[in-house]
Write a protein that holds these residues in place. Structure first.
Motif, PDB file in Angstrom:
ATOM      1  N   LEU B  71      25.163  39.898 108.639  1.00 20.66           N
ATOM      2  CA  LEU B  71      24.796  41.366 109.025  1.00 20.66           C
ATOM      3  C   LEU B  71      25.863  42.175 109.061  1.00 20.66           C
ATOM      4  N   LYS B  72      26.931  41.838 109.425  1.00 18.62           N
ATOM      5  CA  LYS B  72      28.177  42.892 109.428  1.00 18.62           C
ATOM      6  C   LYS B  72      28.526  43.098 108.081  1.00 18.62           C
ATOM      7  N   SER B  73      28.715  41.947 107.291  1.00 16.68           N
ATOM      8  CA  SER B  73      29.165  42.345 105.934  1.00 16.68           C
ATOM      9  C   SER B  73      28.269  43.286 105.106  1.00 16.68           C
ATOM     10  N   LYS B  74      26.886  42.927 105.471  1.00 20.26           N
ATOM     11  CA  LYS B  74      25.962  43.897 104.677  1.00 20.26           C
ATOM     12  C   LYS B  74      26.363  45.237 105.089  1.00 20.26           C
ATOM     13  N   GLN B  75      26.477  45.295 106.449  1.00 11.67           N
ATOM     14  CA  GLN B  75      26.668  46.819 107.210  1.00 11.67           C
ATOM     15  C   GLN B  75      27.775  47.560 106.444  1.00 11.67           C
ATOM     16  N   SER B  76      28.942  46.672 106.405  1.00  8.44           N
ATOM     17  CA  SER B  76      29.924  47.418 105.686  1.00  8.44           C
ATOM     18  C   SER B  76      29.849  47.657 104.455  1.00  8.44           C
ATOM     19  N   GLN B  77      28.888  46.910 103.813  1.00 11.07           N
ATOM     20  CA  GLN B  77      29.079  47.220 102.160  1.00 11.07           C
ATOM     21  C   GLN B  77      27.679  48.350 102.175  1.00 11.07           C
ATOM     22  N   ASN B  78      27.250  48.522 103.159  1.00 13.97           N
ATOM     23  CA  ASN B  78      26.087  49.730 103.045  1.00 13.97           C
ATOM     24  C   ASN B  78      24.914  49.368 102.350  1.00 13.97           C
ATOM     25  N   LEU B  79      24.679  48.018 102.672  1.00 16.04           N
ATOM     26  CA  LEU B  79      23.623  47.481 101.846  1.00 16.04           C
ATOM     27  C   LEU B  79      22.359  47.069 102.607  1.00 16.04           C
ATOM     28  N   LYS B  80      21.227  47.277 102.448  1.00 17.59           N
ATOM     29  CA  LYS B  80      20.021  47.169 103.119  1.00 17.59           C
ATOM     30  C   LYS B  80      19.723  45.790 102.804  1.00 17.59           C
ATOM     31  N   ILE B  81      18.941  45.106 103.892  1.00 20.33           N
ATOM     32  CA  ILE B  81      18.491  43.863 103.645  1.00 20.33           C
ATOM     33  C   ILE B  81      17.077  44.204 103.101  1.00 20.33           C
ATOM     34  N   VAL B  82      16.965  43.432 101.758  1.00 19.96           N
ATOM     35  CA  VAL B  82      15.850  43.586 100.967  1.00 19.96           C
ATOM     36  C   VAL B  82      14.762  42.454 101.115  1.00 19.96           C
ATOM     37  N   HIS B  83      13.707  42.465 101.446  1.00 18.21           N
ATOM     38  CA  HIS B  83      13.105  41.488 101.779  1.00 18.21           C
ATOM     39  C   HIS B  83      11.582  42.025 101.523  1.00 18.21           C
ATOM     40  N   SER B  84      10.940  40.778 100.882  1.00 15.04           N
ATOM     41  CA  SER B  84       9.763  41.103 100.158  1.00 15.04           C
ATOM     42  C   SER B  84       8.361  40.418 100.963  1.00 15.04           C
ATOM     43  N   ASN B  85       8.859  39.614 102.282  1.00 16.59           N
ATOM     44  CA  ASN B  85       7.785  39.019 102.667  1.00 16.59           C
ATOM     45  C   ASN B  85       6.889  39.725 103.816  1.00 16.59           C
ATOM     46  N   TYR B  86       6.428  40.630 103.304  1.00  6.89           N
ATOM     47  CA  TYR B  86       5.693  41.444 104.280  1.00  6.89           C
ATOM     48  C   TYR B  86       4.407  40.829 104.696  1.00  6.89           C
ATOM     49  N   GLN B  87       3.786  40.098 103.665  1.00  6.80           N
ATOM     50  CA  GLN B  87       2.522  39.471 104.052  1.00  6.80           C
ATOM     51  C   GLN B  87       2.672  37.887 103.988  1.00  6.80           C
ATOM     52  N   ASP B  88       2.857  37.317 105.282  1.00  6.53           N
ATOM     53  CA  ASP B  88       2.904  35.959 105.189  1.00  6.53           C
ATOM     54  C   ASP B  88       2.263  35.475 106.705  1.00  6.53           C
TER      55      ASP B  88
END
Lengths: 154, 169
Positions: B71-88
């Motif tokens: 999460l930290k490295s995501k934050q520093s890279q300014n990337l958002k976590i992309v997830h496609s599992n809205y419907q499970d």
């Protein structure tokens, strides 16, 4: 009364004081079809928890047995290669019968040449006496000295 | 240690590792990758497995740290976590659409919780660890865990009541 009990448990639950067993009771209660209307909003919470317990990790695990390269075996291989190569070259060094014959023939031929050469040399040996005679004539040089003195004044 | 022996050790808790990773990383794929990573790390250090007192707790701690790093490295890279599992959420547990909706709400509320509260809720209410184990995994004392847990539970209930009352679904 069951409902009283549940309400009590809920209060304890929100204070983080329930035991695992009591929490299981709550889950059991809220997974029923019907719950008390004023507790309705708790239902999705506990259903959510129960549902989330089901999720499984299905991805394949690539477990490779890591091969550690052992340098001990490298030395073993090196020694083997060394021994094999020595053995092979040793076998080649053994002089074959034909080689021996050739060697003998060459030696005999060279001996013949050197014998005749020596004979020739001994024949030319008398030239040595010529050298001796030359030395004896060398005293003539001394005559040059007084002659130089004689002809100095001219 | 053979693969089979290793799997025997790991199987009882690998789902828990996965669920914890998913709780923190949200995306199923990310969580799968994280779980894989954690288990492979264990496998590579399998010689040391005997030294750990509680391999399950150890793995959970490892997962937590791994996800935080992620999460930290995501934050520093300014990337958002992309997830496609809205419907499970199509488990047979909830039959009514209404309830299904409310469960989605719980999911959304959970996502908004601070990381520490997510962790505690996950370990206690979903994985049902006792406080002693949780304190070992998170390196927190039990009182702090109870406080965090209570806060998280209250937040969920309050937010859910709000959506209930406003009829915003």
């Amino acid at each position: 009364m069951v409902l009283d009990n549940i309400e009590n448990l809920l209060e304890k639950y929100e204070n983080g004081e329930t035991s695992l067993k009591e929490e299981q009771q709550l889950k059991d209660y809220f997974s029923q079809e019907t719950v008390a209307p004023h507790l309705e909003m708790y239902k999705p919470i506990f259903c959510y928890f129960l549902e989330n317990q089901q999720e499984q990790f299905t991805k394949h695990l690539p477990l490779k047995t890591k091969k550690v390269f052992n340098y001990k075996w490298l030395s073993v291989a090196a020694v083997t290669v060394l021994m094999v190569s020595i053995f092979n070259s040793y076998g080649k060094d053994v002089i074959s019968q034909k080689d021996r014959e050739d060697y003998g023939k060459a030696k005999a031929a060279l001996e013949l040449v050197s014998k005749h050469f020596n004979k020739g040399v001994s024949k030319v040996n008398y030239l040595g006496t010529l050298d001796k005679a030359g030395e004896q004539v060398a005293y003539l040089d001394e005559m040059n000295n007084p002659m130089g003195r004689i002809f100095k004044n001219n | 240690m053979t693969q089979k022996e290793f799997l025997n050790i790991v199987t009882p808790f690998k789902d828990k590792v996965f669920r914890l990773a998913k709780r923190l990383l949200v995306s199923t794929e990310e969580a799968e990758d994280a779980t894989q990573e954690v288990l492979i790390k264990l496998w590579n250090n399998k010689k040391k497995i005997g030294e750990y007192k509680n391999i399950e707790a150890f793995s959970m701690t490892m997962t937590k740290n791994f996800c935080f790093d992620k999460l930290k490295s995501k934050q520093s890279q300014n990337l958002k976590i992309v997830h496609s599992n809205y419907q499970d959420h199509n488990v047979a547990l909830q039959k009514q659409v209404e309830l299904n909706d409310s469960i989605d709400w719980v999911d959304r509320i959970m996502k908004d919780l601070p990381e520490q509260q997510k962790l505690v809720i996950q370990l206690r209410d979903i994985e049902q660890y006792d406080f002693k184990e949780i304190s070992k995994m998170l390196d927190m004392n039990e009182t702090a865990i109870r406080v965090t847990l209570s806060r998280a539970r209250k937040t969920i209930r309050e937010k859910l009541t709000k959506t209930h009352n406003y009829g915003v679904r």
